[in-house]
Design a protein around this motif. Structure first.
Motif, PDB file in Angstrom:
ATOM      1  N   LYS A  43       0.849  -1.411   0.410  1.00  0.00           N
ATOM      2  CA  LYS A  43      -0.118   0.098  -0.821  1.00  0.00           C
ATOM      3  C   LYS A  43       0.739   1.229  -0.644  1.00  0.00           C
ATOM      4  O   LYS A  43       2.146   1.129   0.103  1.00  0.00           O
ATOM      5  N   ALA A  44       0.042   1.987   0.275  1.00  0.00           N
ATOM      6  CA  ALA A  44       1.450   3.476  -0.532  1.00  0.00           C
ATOM      7  C   ALA A  44       1.383   3.948   0.731  1.00  0.00           C
ATOM      8  O   ALA A  44       2.952   4.720   0.871  1.00  0.00           O
ATOM      9  N   CYS A  45       0.794   4.288   1.333  1.00  0.00           N
ATOM     10  CA  CYS A  45       0.556   4.746   3.221  1.00  0.00           C
ATOM     11  C   CYS A  45       1.699   3.687   4.341  1.00  0.00           C
ATOM     12  O   CYS A  45       1.322   2.310   3.881  1.00  0.00           O
ATOM     13  N   ASP A  46       2.242   3.530   4.377  1.00  0.00           N
ATOM     14  CA  ASP A  46       3.246   2.514   5.501  1.00  0.00           C
ATOM     15  C   ASP A  46       2.340   2.881   7.029  1.00  0.00           C
ATOM     16  O   ASP A  46       3.330   1.939   7.958  1.00  0.00           O
ATOM     17  N   CYS A  47       1.119   3.250   7.679  1.00  0.00           N
ATOM     18  CA  CYS A  47       0.874   2.952   8.428  1.00  0.00           C
ATOM     19  C   CYS A  47       0.486   1.733   9.058  1.00  0.00           C
ATOM     20  O   CYS A  47       0.126   1.318   7.619  1.00  0.00           O
ATOM     21  N   ASP A  48       0.450   1.239   9.921  1.00  0.00           N
ATOM     22  CA  ASP A  48      -0.050  -0.361  10.366  1.00  0.00           C
ATOM     23  C   ASP A  48      -1.731   0.031  10.560  1.00  0.00           C
ATOM     24  O   ASP A  48      -2.349  -1.684   9.589  1.00  0.00           O
ATOM     25  N   ASP A  49      -2.090   1.005  10.956  1.00  0.00           N
ATOM     26  CA  ASP A  49      -3.607   0.873  10.425  1.00  0.00           C
ATOM     27  C   ASP A  49      -4.149   2.003   9.451  1.00  0.00           C
ATOM     28  O   ASP A  49      -3.954   3.152  10.499  1.00  0.00           O
ATOM     29  N   PRO A  50      -4.346   1.473   8.756  1.00  0.00           N
ATOM     30  CA  PRO A  50      -5.119   2.420   7.779  1.00  0.00           C
ATOM     31  C   PRO A  50      -5.821   3.491   8.277  1.00  0.00           C
ATOM     32  O   PRO A  50      -7.215   3.041   8.743  1.00  0.00           O
ATOM     33  N   CYS A  51      -6.214   5.012   7.836  1.00  0.00           N
ATOM     34  CA  CYS A  51      -7.599   6.020   8.582  1.00  0.00           C
ATOM     35  C   CYS A  51      -8.893   5.333   7.834  1.00  0.00           C
ATOM     36  O   CYS A  51      -8.435   3.934   6.377  1.00  0.00           O
ATOM     37  N   ASP A  52      -9.859   5.920   7.570  1.00  0.00           N
ATOM     38  CA  ASP A  52     -11.126   5.466   6.917  1.00  0.00           C
ATOM     39  C   ASP A  52     -11.189   5.452   5.700  1.00  0.00           C
ATOM     40  O   ASP A  52     -12.255   4.538   5.610  1.00  0.00           O
ATOM     41  N   ARG A  54      -8.880   5.299   3.244  1.00  0.00           N
ATOM     42  CA  ARG A  54      -8.119   4.480   3.070  1.00  0.00           C
ATOM     43  C   ARG A  54      -8.825   3.334   2.814  1.00  0.00           C
ATOM     44  O   ARG A  54      -8.533   2.647   1.927  1.00  0.00           O
ATOM     45  N   LYS A  55      -9.261   2.995   4.431  1.00  0.00           N
ATOM     46  CA  LYS A  55     -10.451   1.251   3.947  1.00  0.00           C
ATOM     47  C   LYS A  55     -11.120   1.804   3.641  1.00  0.00           C
ATOM     48  O   LYS A  55     -11.468   0.468   3.141  1.00  0.00           O
ATOM     49  N   ALA A  56     -12.467   2.737   3.547  1.00  0.00           N
ATOM     50  CA  ALA A  56     -13.403   2.468   2.297  1.00  0.00           C
ATOM     51  C   ALA A  56     -12.364   2.763   0.988  1.00  0.00           C
ATOM     52  O   ALA A  56     -13.916   2.378   0.214  1.00  0.00           O
ATOM     53  N   LYS A  57     -11.521   2.542  -0.015  1.00  0.00           N
ATOM     54  CA  LYS A  57     -11.426   3.162  -0.917  1.00  0.00           C
ATOM     55  C   LYS A  57     -10.351   1.462  -0.848  1.00  0.00           C
ATOM     56  O   LYS A  57     -11.012   1.383  -2.016  1.00  0.00           O
ATOM     57  N   MET A  58     -10.347   0.393   0.052  1.00  0.00           N
ATOM     58  CA  MET A  58      -9.765  -0.456  -0.028  1.00  0.00           C
ATOM     59  C   MET A  58     -11.001  -1.583  -0.087  1.00  0.00           C
ATOM     60  O   MET A  58     -10.753  -3.104  -0.739  1.00  0.00           O
ATOM     61  N   ALA A  59     -11.730  -1.029   0.727  1.00  0.00           N
ATOM     62  CA  ALA A  59     -13.006  -1.845   0.464  1.00  0.00           C
ATOM     63  C   ALA A  59     -14.001  -2.129  -1.092  1.00  0.00           C
ATOM     64  O   ALA A  59     -14.086  -2.955  -1.158  1.00  0.00           O
ATOM     65  N   ALA A  60     -13.451  -0.777  -1.505  1.00  0.00           N
ATOM     66  CA  ALA A  60     -14.498  -0.089  -2.659  1.00  0.00           C
ATOM     67  C   ALA A  60     -13.766  -0.754  -3.534  1.00  0.00           C
ATOM     68  O   ALA A  60     -14.248  -2.186  -4.169  1.00  0.00           O
ATOM     69  N   GLU A  61     -12.605  -1.196  -3.219  1.00  0.00           N
ATOM     70  CA  GLU A  61     -11.922  -1.791  -4.604  1.00  0.00           C
ATOM     71  C   GLU A  61     -11.990  -3.401  -4.328  1.00  0.00           C
ATOM     72  O   GLU A  61     -12.129  -3.972  -5.580  1.00  0.00           O
ATOM     73  N   GLU A  62     -11.615  -3.876  -3.477  1.00  0.00           N
ATOM     74  CA  GLU A  62     -11.942  -5.335  -2.660  1.00  0.00           C
ATOM     75  C   GLU A  62     -13.609  -5.532  -4.056  1.00  0.00           C
ATOM     76  O   GLU A  62     -13.666  -6.734  -4.599  1.00  0.00           O
ATOM     77  N   GLU A  63     -14.313  -5.127  -2.960  1.00  0.00           N
ATOM     78  CA  GLU A  63     -16.103  -5.323  -4.301  1.00  0.00           C
ATOM     79  C   GLU A  63     -15.873  -5.655  -5.636  1.00  0.00           C
ATOM     80  O   GLU A  63     -16.351  -6.008  -5.946  1.00  0.00           O
TER      81      GLU A  63
END
Length: 74
Positions: A43-52, A54-63
């Protein structure tokens, strides 16, 4: 002055050809080095827990991926 005009025309021609290529393939211009994936970064960000956001974008991509796999003909 004629050299400048010739160079400008060649540059415009390259932009036109790149635009036509984008319209035909519908993919963005990609580099040849593999980007962050070649370094083992998922992922582009290197944080352990992505922000909300980023989580929404990842969920939309997975869907989107699941829908494409479900609707795949071949």
């Amino acid at each position: 002055m004629s050299t400048f005009i010739a160079a400008f025309v060649v540059l415009l021609l390259f932009f036109l050809l790149m635009s036509i290529g984008y319209l035909v393939k519908r993919t963005a211009v990609a580099g040849s080095c593999g980007g962050l994936g070649a370094l083992g970064i998922d992922k582009a960000c290197d944080c352990d827990d992505p922000c909300d956001n980023r989580k929404a974008k990842m969920a939309a991509e997975e869907e989107r991926r699941e829908k494409l796999n479900k609707d795949r003909i071949i």
